[in-house]
Design a protein around this motif. Structure first.
Motif, PDB file in Angstrom:
ATOM      1  N   PHE A   1       0.564   3.842  -2.827  1.00  0.00           N
ATOM      2  CA  PHE A   1       0.195   5.321  -2.702  1.00  0.00           C
ATOM      3  C   PHE A   1       0.898   6.146  -3.330  1.00  0.00           C
ATOM      4  O   PHE A   1       0.458   7.452  -3.693  1.00  0.00           O
TER       5      PHE A   1
ATOM      6  N   ALA B   1       0.495   8.547   4.298  1.00  0.00           N
ATOM      7  CA  ALA B   1      -0.234   9.495   3.157  1.00  0.00           C
ATOM      8  C   ALA B   1      -0.686  10.846   3.606  1.00  0.00           C
ATOM      9  O   ALA B   1      -0.234  11.767   2.873  1.00  0.00           O
TER      10      ALA B   1
ATOM     11  N   LEU C   1       0.798  -0.951  -0.004  1.00  0.00           N
ATOM     12  CA  LEU C   1       0.002   0.077  -0.036  1.00  0.00           C
ATOM     13  C   LEU C   1       0.782   1.281  -0.077  1.00  0.00           C
ATOM     14  O   LEU C   1       0.337   2.313  -0.654  1.00  0.00           O
ATOM     15  N   SER C   2       1.914   1.282   0.855  1.00  0.00           N
ATOM     16  CA  SER C   2       2.854   2.469   0.632  1.00  0.00           C
ATOM     17  C   SER C   2       3.412   2.648  -0.570  1.00  0.00           C
ATOM     18  O   SER C   2       3.448   3.803  -1.048  1.00  0.00           O
TER      19      SER C   2
ATOM     20  N   THR D   1      -5.344   3.715   2.232  1.00  0.00           N
ATOM     21  CA  THR D   1      -3.704   3.702   2.817  1.00  0.00           C
ATOM     22  C   THR D   1      -3.964   4.121   4.201  1.00  0.00           C
ATOM     23  O   THR D   1      -2.995   3.133   4.982  1.00  0.00           O
TER      24      THR D   1
END
Lengths: 484, 219
Positions: free
Chosen positions: A214, A277, A210-211, A268
């Protein structure tokens, strides 16, 4: 018939109808009729959502919740007022020979298709469709930016196409990674890209994937938001295209792109906590505000100047959502609304002013107050509103953003204040002689459409003085949804 | 058997990467289009193999879609455009091909490093190829930045799309069909608009050199 369908079926139909008859003189009115139809559908949808809460359509492929319903209403509304504004504006352009019947047909048809793509992007539940609609929004407007076929407009359109294409490709890579993370949690294939499904399991999504996803999503959709340093296409596309298109690009498309970022941010945050985020958005937002303010002070072209002002305001919203929390999110949503109302009003006034002067260079535009007092006052009040003067709505939202920044991110406040100050000095200093200077300009052949300008300014003023309780309720719900 | 097949996917991935480098250094417009079609073929091959192993039927459809669109239709359209614009035998002067290659290698290393922590999560047979997909994506960016002519920029844009498609196959079992159809539609409309553009640019500047398009700059 479901209003959730109507809201994008109407503009889709309008696009096809106008592709057939868009070159005829009555096409201007047909364009307004279809835009009114879209607004009616949006109002109906809003009423239904207020009464019955979130809803789905077409096997969950489309959905509406507190976050997107107000953007749908806003998009349909500004779509209609811009269509009204474009009637006299494009007639003058035709008289000048800048638009041929063939180009008018392209313009009208693409205007409706553009509304369609934005409304699909806003209402879709599938992050893949969201990407497709964002790309389609670029494709529909790119030919409009180059519609005058001047060397500068071709250059602007090519830049718009290539830069947004590259940007949006990164967003697709981000979406693919997101899908990959989702598939590990949600087994049944095609449902894994539905936002509602993802939001339900967001805490279980893999943080590493996810990091990285994003970062790609923010850079990708951020290109369309116009965040510095991936903003280069924006001032050119705004300055060289027809003014109604500048108004909808600035007032609507940037919002839709930011909306896409917000949807991804919610996921995120669920996986990584709000810091990751949020900090990225804080950084990009602040950089955009400061850089745009300094670029803004060096412009000579009025549409370019207000395009940079859009970058500044989008940066401010990104900053607000980056801070997070109920107040900052509320302020960010309010700012989205008032910015799109006021900025499109400014572009309407600027459009009439540049047609009067026959030039977009600010030194050539003088004394609007004498030639056409209403356009002059529209531009003056609009500029004051966008610069954050009370009692307009921008003041309220900027005040909330600044006070929250002082509490949560005190280090950023001086930069924000400096940027807002520079922008104020630059814009006010330029607009003042344009409105009050001495002039020999002549009035226009077709009376300008002033209803949209003052309607928008009036709404912007109202939101500064009084936010109706259901609207503020709505903002609070949406703010909670994005993690307030 | 499975090891052999996953080697086959890796082979296709390697071919893609080599073709990406070849495109980066290719000066002849027409050869560039051939290379692009070959890259499309490599994507089709990889997708078909993954489809065969995993029994994901929708991957066959998307392989077919890629075959029609990226191997036949788009190269055909590009050939027609360069024919009509008379740039078929154009040779672009490219500076510093060795430097570009070294930058390209740097990008590949970077791509592998970025995708290393994610690739181990991938449960597909093609887990090692995510890095290659990202590398191809970055190489296409590099190509778009360094080219000064319109057609090579467009080819770079399309190569980027190939890389993304390959990423979708290697990271997951392809995107949902409705999304893939939407993406294909966008690419097709995009290429048509680009074609229109090239004629407009040519008409206005009497050349397809993007260096003419540098008037809009900040003072």
């Amino acid at each position: 018939m479901d209003p959730l369908f109507l809201v994008f079926v109407v503009p889709l139909l309008g696009g096809f109808v106008l592709a057939a008859c868009g070159h005829r003189p009555y096409a201007r009115d047909v364009n307004v009729v279809f835009s009114s139809g879209t607004l009616l559908a949006a109002v109906w949808l809003t009423v239904r959502v207020v009464a019955g809460g979130p809803m789905f359509a077409l096997d969950q492929l489309f959905f509406i919740d507190p976050l997107n319903v107000f953007l749908v209403a806003l998009t349909a509304f500004v779509g209609l007022t811009t269509a009204i504004f474009s009637r006299p504006y494009m007639r003058v352009e035709e008289d000048k020979g800048k638009m041929t019947p063939k180009r008018m047909r392209l313009y009208h048809s693409m205007y409706q298709f553009f509304s369609f793509t934005m409304l699909v992007a806003l209402t879709t539940n599938n992050l893949g469709i969201l990407w497709v609609a964002m790309e389609a929004a670029t494709l529909t407007t790119v030919l409009l930016v180059s519609v005058y076929r001047t060397p500068a407009s071709l250059e602007a359109a090519w830049k718009y196409f290539i830069l947004c294409g590259v940007g949006i490709a990164q967003a697709l890579f981000g979406t693919i990674l997101l899908y990959m993370a989702a598939e590990r949690v949600i087994p049944q294939g095609s449902d894994a890209l539905l936002w509602t499904n993802l939001a339900a399991v967001k805490a279980h999504l893999d943080p590493t994937i996810l990091s990285i996803a994003f970062v790609f999503l923010l850079l990708g959709y951020g290109t369309k938001v116009g965040l510095v340093p991936v903003h280069n296409w924006l001032p050119d596309a705004h300055a060289e295209g027809p003014t109604p298109i500048s108004a909808v690009l600035s007032g609507l498309l940037l919002n839709v792109a930011l909306y896409a970022v917000l949807r991804c941010k919610v996921l995120t945050d669920g996986a990584l906590g709000p810091a990751f985020a949020g900090n990225l958005m804080l950084g990009f937002g602040l950089l955009s505000v400061v850089a745009a303010a300094f670029f803004l002070s060096r412009q000579r072209d009025v549409k370019r100047m207000f395009a940079y002002s859009s970058i500044e305001h989008m940066g401010l919203m990104t900053f607000a959502f980056g801070m997070g929390g109920p107040v900052a999110n509320f302020a960010g949503l309010l700012h989205m609304t008032v910015h799109s109302l006021i900025k499109s009003a400014i572009f309407f006034a600027v459009g009439h002013a540049t047609q009067k002067a026959g030039s977009q260079i600010m030194d050539d535009i003088r004394g609007l107050i004498k030639v056409s007092p209403t356009v002059g006052w529209g531009l003056m009040l609009g500029s004051l509103a966008i610069l954050g003067m009370p009692p307009f709505g921008v003041f309220a939202s900027e005040f909330l953003i600044l006070t929250t920044a002082m509490r949560q991110e005190p280090w950023a406040t001086p930069f924000l204040l400096l940027a807002l100050g520079v922008a104020f000095a630059a814009v006010f200093g330029r607009v003042q002689p344009m409105v009050f200077g001495a002039t020999e300009l002549k009035p226009l052949a077709h009376p300008p459409a002033l209803l949209p300008v003052f309607l928008h300014l009036g709404l912007g003023l109202m939101l500064g003085l009084y936010i109706p309780p259901y609207l503020s309720d709505w903002y609070q719900q949406a703010a909670r949804l994005i993690g307030g | 058997m499975n090891a052999l097949i996953s080697q086959l996917v890796n082979l296709f991935a390697a071919v893609m990467l080599i073709l990406a480098f070849a495109m980066l250094s290719q000066r002849r417009v027409i050869t560039l289009i051939h290379l692009f079609a070959m890259q499309g073929l490599a994507v089709v091959g990889a997708t078909t193999v993954v489809a065969y192993v995993t029994h994901q039927h929708h991957l066959y459809y998307s392989a077919l879609l890629t075959l029609v669109l990226k191997v036949f239709l788009i190269p055909f359209l590009l050939h027609r455009v360069i024919d009509r614009l008379n740039v078929k035998w154009d040779i672009e002067t490219l500076f510093n091909i060795p430097t570009q290659m070294i930058v390209g290698i740097g990008l590949v290393i970077f791509a592998f490093n970025v995708s290393l922590p994610i690739a181990r999560f991938s449960e597909t047979i093609s887990r090692g190829t995510l890095g290659i997909a990202l590398a191809c994506l970055l190489l296409s960016f590099l190509m778009m930045i360094t080219r000064a002519k319109a057609v090579p920029q467009v080819v770079g844009f399309l190569a980027m799309e190939n890389a993304l498609f390959f990423a979708a196959t290697s990271a997951t079992y392809g995107m949902p069909m409705v999304v893939e159809l939407g993406i294909a539609l966008d690419v097709l409309v995009g290429i048509l608009i680009m074609g229109v553009f090239m004629f407009q640019i040519r008409e206005q500047f009497e050349s397809l050199d993007i260096r003419h398009l540098e008037k809009l700059k900040e003072d």
